[in-house]
Scaffold this motif. Structure first.
Motif, PDB file in Angstrom:
ATOM      1  N   LEU A   1       3.084 -11.211 -16.776  1.00 35.24           N
ATOM      2  CA  LEU A   1       2.704  -9.896 -16.703  1.00 35.24           C
ATOM      3  C   LEU A   1       1.220  -9.521 -17.051  1.00 35.24           C
ATOM      4  O   LEU A   1       0.952  -9.396 -18.230  1.00 35.24           O
ATOM      5  CB  LEU A   1       3.711  -8.961 -17.403  1.00 35.24           C
ATOM      6  N   PRO A   2       0.486  -9.538 -16.084  1.00 35.71           N
ATOM      7  CA  PRO A   2      -0.760  -9.271 -16.390  1.00 35.71           C
ATOM      8  C   PRO A   2      -1.160  -7.878 -17.093  1.00 35.71           C
ATOM      9  O   PRO A   2      -0.697  -6.690 -16.582  1.00 35.71           O
ATOM     10  CB  PRO A   2      -1.430  -9.255 -15.095  1.00 35.71           C
ATOM     11  N   GLY A   3      -2.035  -7.942 -17.925  1.00 43.96           N
ATOM     12  CA  GLY A   3      -2.496  -6.791 -18.358  1.00 43.96           C
ATOM     13  C   GLY A   3      -1.358  -6.463 -19.688  1.00 43.96           C
ATOM     14  O   GLY A   3      -1.712  -5.514 -20.772  1.00 43.96           O
ATOM     15  N   VAL A   4      -0.255  -6.911 -20.138  1.00 45.77           N
ATOM     16  CA  VAL A   4       0.501  -6.457 -21.005  1.00 45.77           C
ATOM     17  C   VAL A   4       0.147  -7.159 -22.447  1.00 45.77           C
ATOM     18  O   VAL A   4      -0.510  -8.355 -22.472  1.00 45.77           O
ATOM     19  CB  VAL A   4       1.801  -7.035 -20.917  1.00 45.77           C
ATOM     20  N   ARG A   5       0.297  -6.501 -23.498  1.00 46.69           N
ATOM     21  CA  ARG A   5      -0.170  -7.092 -24.865  1.00 46.69           C
ATOM     22  C   ARG A   5       0.681  -6.466 -25.912  1.00 46.69           C
ATOM     23  O   ARG A   5       1.133  -5.430 -25.916  1.00 46.69           O
ATOM     24  CB  ARG A   5      -1.636  -6.806 -25.196  1.00 46.69           C
ATOM     25  N   ARG A   6       0.871  -7.354 -26.896  1.00 41.95           N
ATOM     26  CA  ARG A   6       1.820  -6.862 -27.927  1.00 41.95           C
ATOM     27  C   ARG A   6       0.822  -6.074 -28.854  1.00 41.95           C
ATOM     28  O   ARG A   6      -0.220  -6.076 -28.994  1.00 41.95           O
ATOM     29  CB  ARG A   6       1.992  -8.177 -28.729  1.00 41.95           C
ATOM     30  N   VAL A   7       1.843  -5.113 -29.483  1.00 42.70           N
ATOM     31  CA  VAL A   7       1.003  -4.212 -30.209  1.00 42.70           C
ATOM     32  C   VAL A   7       1.601  -4.239 -31.802  1.00 42.70           C
ATOM     33  O   VAL A   7       3.003  -4.547 -31.864  1.00 42.70           O
ATOM     34  CB  VAL A   7       1.045  -2.687 -29.804  1.00 42.70           C
TER      35      VAL A   7
ATOM     36  N   SER B   1       9.831  -5.741 -32.306  1.00 40.90           N
ATOM     37  CA  SER B   1       8.250  -5.742 -31.776  1.00 40.90           C
ATOM     38  C   SER B   1       8.201  -4.883 -30.547  1.00 40.90           C
ATOM     39  O   SER B   1       9.032  -4.068 -30.280  1.00 40.90           O
ATOM     40  CB  SER B   1       8.553  -7.271 -31.191  1.00 40.90           C
ATOM     41  N   ALA B   2       6.964  -4.517 -30.256  1.00 37.94           N
ATOM     42  CA  ALA B   2       6.379  -3.633 -29.358  1.00 37.94           C
ATOM     43  C   ALA B   2       5.437  -4.514 -28.224  1.00 37.94           C
ATOM     44  O   ALA B   2       4.606  -5.214 -28.911  1.00 37.94           O
ATOM     45  CB  ALA B   2       6.158  -2.527 -29.965  1.00 37.94           C
ATOM     46  N   TRP B   3       5.454  -3.740 -27.121  1.00 33.97           N
ATOM     47  CA  TRP B   3       4.493  -4.255 -26.325  1.00 33.97           C
ATOM     48  C   TRP B   3       3.785  -3.101 -25.595  1.00 33.97           C
ATOM     49  O   TRP B   3       4.523  -2.093 -25.526  1.00 33.97           O
ATOM     50  CB  TRP B   3       5.000  -5.359 -25.131  1.00 33.97           C
ATOM     51  N   ARG B   4       2.564  -3.320 -24.880  1.00 30.34           N
ATOM     52  CA  ARG B   4       1.953  -2.052 -24.354  1.00 30.34           C
ATOM     53  C   ARG B   4       1.355  -2.566 -22.958  1.00 30.34           C
ATOM     54  O   ARG B   4       0.862  -3.570 -22.764  1.00 30.34           O
ATOM     55  CB  ARG B   4       0.903  -1.524 -25.051  1.00 30.34           C
ATOM     56  N   LEU B   5       1.465  -1.753 -21.792  1.00 32.35           N
ATOM     57  CA  LEU B   5       1.173  -1.974 -20.480  1.00 32.35           C
ATOM     58  C   LEU B   5       0.471  -0.741 -19.885  1.00 32.35           C
ATOM     59  O   LEU B   5       1.327   0.055 -19.683  1.00 32.35           O
ATOM     60  CB  LEU B   5       2.255  -2.614 -19.573  1.00 32.35           C
ATOM     61  N   ASP B   6      -0.702  -0.638 -19.631  1.00 29.53           N
ATOM     62  CA  ASP B   6      -1.441   0.552 -19.322  1.00 29.53           C
ATOM     63  C   ASP B   6      -1.007   1.960 -20.302  1.00 29.53           C
ATOM     64  O   ASP B   6      -1.241   1.745 -21.329  1.00 29.53           O
ATOM     65  CB  ASP B   6      -0.913   1.131 -17.884  1.00 29.53           C
ATOM     66  N   ASP B   7      -0.367   2.860 -19.794  1.00 26.05           N
ATOM     67  CA  ASP B   7      -0.051   3.902 -20.759  1.00 26.05           C
ATOM     68  C   ASP B   7       1.208   4.099 -21.212  1.00 26.05           C
ATOM     69  O   ASP B   7       1.762   5.024 -21.567  1.00 26.05           O
ATOM     70  CB  ASP B   7      -0.396   5.343 -19.735  1.00 26.05           C
ATOM     71  N   TYR B   8       2.179   3.033 -20.963  1.00 26.75           N
ATOM     72  CA  TYR B   8       3.454   2.795 -21.657  1.00 26.75           C
ATOM     73  C   TYR B   8       3.434   1.881 -22.678  1.00 26.75           C
ATOM     74  O   TYR B   8       2.798   0.706 -22.715  1.00 26.75           O
ATOM     75  CB  TYR B   8       4.233   2.355 -20.336  1.00 26.75           C
TER      76      TYR B   8
END
Length: 297
Positions: free
Chosen positions: A171-177, A200-207
């Motif tokens: 999933l390009p652009g996703v990152r763990r927060v 755990s949590a992840w972020r992609l763009d504005d979500y």
């Protein structure tokens, strides 16, 4: 003059030969099946991955294999024969794995140098094959509707928690927060006897998507209903629709909450501290003091 004219064609021929040799690359397609990478002892083999990866090497190899990784390229050099061994290339951004099965053998007389390897993604091979075009004159199929980001993020989070790492879709652009260390979820499902803890949590763009573990605290089965959630969420997905009695194998599940514009901490209801009403009253002694009689005329 003859020596000059003679040396120029030789130099040209040597250059052309070097170019044709340097462009010989073996293409392997990664389709979630381990890729066989043979090595020759004493020769370095280059693997083009074209993404930033970390290389997992079994400790048993020790100094028998030299591994270097830089800018999406992995360099493998066997110092002695190696039995079939599996290496793991992990994408530093998405965590996706690519598996390589290596084996190193001693060089044989007359054996040519192994060419570099380029690992192609499955979707890239489909594009190269001309997906969407038609050779029989028919109209190409319309592209499928784009999947909403909350759905994509929820699926990615579930795969990271439950699926083997090698099967996690890229999933390009996703990152763990990071999650707040003092995050309290006591008011998330106040009407149900469950204990909630953020995993755990992840972020992609504005979500954002947050995985939350729910554990039943009652001795009865508890049905999970997203309408009982308290907070501002884009989507809510339960891994299971109910929780078994406390202490059973089914008393725990995971809830995936997606939020937009901020993480889960800003989507929860504010915690209201208990109020001591007596703090706003007059001192007790003043309340119990006798009232003075009014003056008589």
């Amino acid at each position: 003059m003859k020596s000059v004219l003679f040396s120029a064609p030789l130099g040209l021929a040597f250059t052309l030969g070097a170019v044709s040799t340097s462009h010989a690359v073996e293409v392997m397609r990664w389709e979630r099946l381990p890729l066989a990478v043979p090595l020759i002892v004493g020769q370095e083999r280059v693997v083009f991955v074209e993404r930033n990866v970390r290389v997992g090497v079994p400790a048993k190899l020790g100094d028998r294999l030299r591994v270097q990784s830089a800018a999406g390229t992995v360099y493998l050099r066997a110092n002695e024969p190696i039995e079939p061994t599996r290496l793991q290339l992990q994408d530093a951004t998405t965590g996706e794995l690519i598996l390589l099965d290596i084996v190193a053998e001693a060089s044989k007389s007359g054996q040519s140098t192994l060419e570099p390897i380029r690992i192609a993604e499955q979707h890239a091979s489909q594009q190269a094959a001309g997906v969407g075009s038609s050779s029989n004159g028919q109209q190409p199929a319309l592209p499928a509707p784009q999947t909403p980001l909350p759905v994509v993020l929820t699926r990615y989070a579930a795969q990271n928690l439950y699926a083997p790492l090698r099967t996690v879709e890229r999933l390009p652009g996703v990152r763990r927060v990071n999650l707040p260390p003092d995050l309290s979820l006591d008011l998330l499902l106040p009407s149900l006897p469950v204990y909630a803890k953020a995993l755990s949590a992840w972020r992609l763009d504005d979500y954002w998507v947050t995985a939350i573990r729910l554990t039943n605290q009652a001795t009865r089965t508890v049905n999970l209903d997203p309408r009982l959630l308290q907070g501002d969420f884009a989507t809510a997905t339960f891994q299971h629709h109910n929780l078994g009695p406390k202490g059973s194998a089914l008393d725990t599940t995971v809830l995936y909450l997606s939020t937009r514009g901020h993480g889960i901490a800003q989507s929860l209801l504010p915690t209201i501290s208990p109020v001591d009403a007596t703090l706003n009253l007059t001192h007790t002694s003043e309340l119990t003091a006798p009232m003075e009689a009014p003056d008589e005329e």
